[in-house]
Design a protein around this motif. Structure first.
Motif, PDB file in Angstrom:
ATOM      1  N   LYS B  13     -69.436 -35.493  38.647  1.00 60.35           N
ATOM      2  CA  LYS B  13     -68.566 -34.698  37.761  1.00 60.35           C
ATOM      3  C   LYS B  13     -68.220 -35.479  36.493  1.00 60.35           C
ATOM      4  O   LYS B  13     -68.239 -34.953  35.383  1.00 60.35           O
ATOM      5  N   GLU B  14     -67.913 -36.748  36.659  1.00 58.24           N
ATOM      6  CA  GLU B  14     -67.552 -37.606  35.521  1.00 58.24           C
ATOM      7  C   GLU B  14     -68.731 -37.749  34.542  1.00 58.24           C
ATOM      8  O   GLU B  14     -68.567 -37.671  33.331  1.00 58.24           O
ATOM      9  N   LYS B  17     -69.414 -34.479  32.371  1.00 58.95           N
ATOM     10  CA  LYS B  17     -68.261 -33.773  31.797  1.00 58.95           C
ATOM     11  C   LYS B  17     -68.447 -33.333  30.331  1.00 58.95           C
ATOM     12  O   LYS B  17     -67.794 -32.399  29.885  1.00 58.95           O
ATOM     13  N   VAL B  52     -65.882 -25.852  40.678  1.00 65.78           N
ATOM     14  CA  VAL B  52     -64.949 -26.827  40.099  1.00 65.78           C
ATOM     15  C   VAL B  52     -64.726 -26.532  38.616  1.00 65.78           C
ATOM     16  O   VAL B  52     -63.616 -26.675  38.108  1.00 65.78           O
ATOM     17  N   ASN B  53     -65.761 -26.060  37.945  1.00 64.16           N
ATOM     18  CA  ASN B  53     -65.603 -25.712  36.530  1.00 64.16           C
ATOM     19  C   ASN B  53     -64.666 -24.507  36.364  1.00 64.16           C
ATOM     20  O   ASN B  53     -63.860 -24.463  35.448  1.00 64.16           O
ATOM     21  N   MET B  55     -62.308 -23.700  38.450  1.00 58.58           N
ATOM     22  CA  MET B  55     -60.943 -24.164  38.753  1.00 58.58           C
ATOM     23  C   MET B  55     -60.353 -24.967  37.599  1.00 58.58           C
ATOM     24  O   MET B  55     -59.146 -24.922  37.352  1.00 58.58           O
ATOM     25  N   ASP B  56     -61.204 -25.706  36.897  1.00 58.82           N
ATOM     26  CA  ASP B  56     -60.728 -26.518  35.758  1.00 58.82           C
ATOM     27  C   ASP B  56     -60.726 -25.720  34.450  1.00 58.82           C
ATOM     28  O   ASP B  56     -60.472 -26.289  33.396  1.00 58.82           O
ATOM     29  N   ASP B  57     -61.078 -24.445  34.516  1.00 58.22           N
ATOM     30  CA  ASP B  57     -61.138 -23.582  33.319  1.00 58.22           C
ATOM     31  C   ASP B  57     -62.127 -24.093  32.285  1.00 58.22           C
ATOM     32  O   ASP B  57     -61.846 -24.096  31.084  1.00 58.22           O
ATOM     33  N   ARG B  58     -63.261 -24.533  32.741  1.00 61.66           N
ATOM     34  CA  ARG B  58     -64.288 -25.028  31.817  1.00 61.66           C
ATOM     35  C   ARG B  58     -65.468 -24.065  31.827  1.00 61.66           C
ATOM     36  O   ARG B  58     -65.896 -23.617  32.891  1.00 61.66           O
TER      37      ARG B  58
END
Lengths: 67, 229
Positions: B13-14, B17, B52-53, B55-58
């Motif tokens: 993920k890192e 990004k 995950v994107n 959830m992170d609003d990406r």
């Protein structure tokens, strides 16, 4: 947000037991919550991590496997 | 086969990004068999990333693709145009595949999604064990088919050290002594006299890296001509 939160629930049910039970419930005119969506599988052994993840990805709030 | 394991999700993920359009590229050979980077693992990772994107609003577009081998030009070439539609490629192949895809795609950043572990075998469901160190000078015929380079903690090739006890290595009581195993195997084969003969010297000079292997029968004429000059 209007209305109360209604979680979407997806259930993977075995053709031979859990699904038959749900079917019987229907024959007996028993009700279950309409926000539960059942996916019949021939055996829950067929259920894979991917099925569970895809259900969540497509908007399910909870997923259960019954068999 | 080459055995790998998927990197921790947080690390992947890192590394990705900064990208808005990402292609998760699987490899259908070794990493597919060891359940680290095949078609299914591509789907799993892509699904995890999408979730995950969200959830992170990406806003990130995740593509999925698996080719037969990332260590072979003929399988990479058909996907070059497709890969160019993305900001980066998240490769689930071994280190060799990652490097070859990077070399061919060049301008597109390649991020590895697995850690390449070793050359090994499938010992059981979900269990892989290292068997070969690719030393370039195989002497398994002398050792009853057990590689002391790999199995011995000290890679001793001419007999055991003094540290073993009850058939186990001094570095770990969980670890079998390679030389006890070799003795037992040669004993079963009725070839224990092999141990008395002593072992031939091992040629370590062939271990220079990066190694290169040429089959001249298949080498293109222009390469052969260049070699003669």
């Amino acid at each position: 947000m209007a209305g109360k939160y209604e979680p979407k629930v997806v259930g993977f049910c075995c053709h031979y037991c859990a699904y038959s039970a749900a079917d019987l419930a229907g024959s007996m005119r028993l009700e279950y919550a309409p926000n539960v969506r059942i996916v019949k599988v021939m055996c829950t052994g067929r259920v894979d991590t991917l099925h569970l993840l895809k259900a969540f990805e497509d908007g399910a709030d909870a997923v259960f496997v019954a068999g | 086969m080459i055995v790998a394991e998927r990197k921790p999700f947080a690390e992947i993920k890192e590394k990705i990004k900064d990208y808005k359009k990402l292609l998760v590229l699987g490899c259908g050979t070794c990493v597919s068999v060891c359940q680290a980077g095949g078609e299914k693992e591509v789907e799993l990772l892509a699904t995890e990333l999408r979730m995950v994107n969200k959830m992170d609003d990406r806003e990130v577009e995740i593509g999925e693709l698996t080719i037969q081998r990332q260590c072979d030009r003929e399988y990479i070439e058909p996907i070059i145009e497709k890969a160019k539609e993305y900001d980066a490629v998240l490769s689930m192949a071994c280190g060799a595949g990652v490097q070859f895809v990077a070399e061919i795609l060049e301008e597109i950043p390649i991020i590895p999604a697995v850690n390449t572990r070793f050359i090994g075998v499938t010992a059981d469901e979900g269990l892989w064990l290292e068997k070969c160190r690719a030393c370039g000078n195989c002497l398994l015929a002398d050792y009853g088919g057990i590689c002391p380079m790999t199995m011995c903690a000290k890679s001793l090739v001419n007999g055991p050290c003094g540290g073993y006890k009850d058939g186990k290595c001094e570095t770990s009581r969980e670890r079998d002594c390679a030389w006890v195993k070799i003795y037992e195997r040669l004993s079963k084969q009725g070839k224990l006299d092999r141990m008395r003969e002593g072992f031939s010297l091992k040629d370590y000079s062939v271990q220079s890296h990066p190694a290169r292997q040429v089959n001249e029968a298949y080498t293109k004429p222009e390469l052969a001509a260049a070699k003669e000059k």
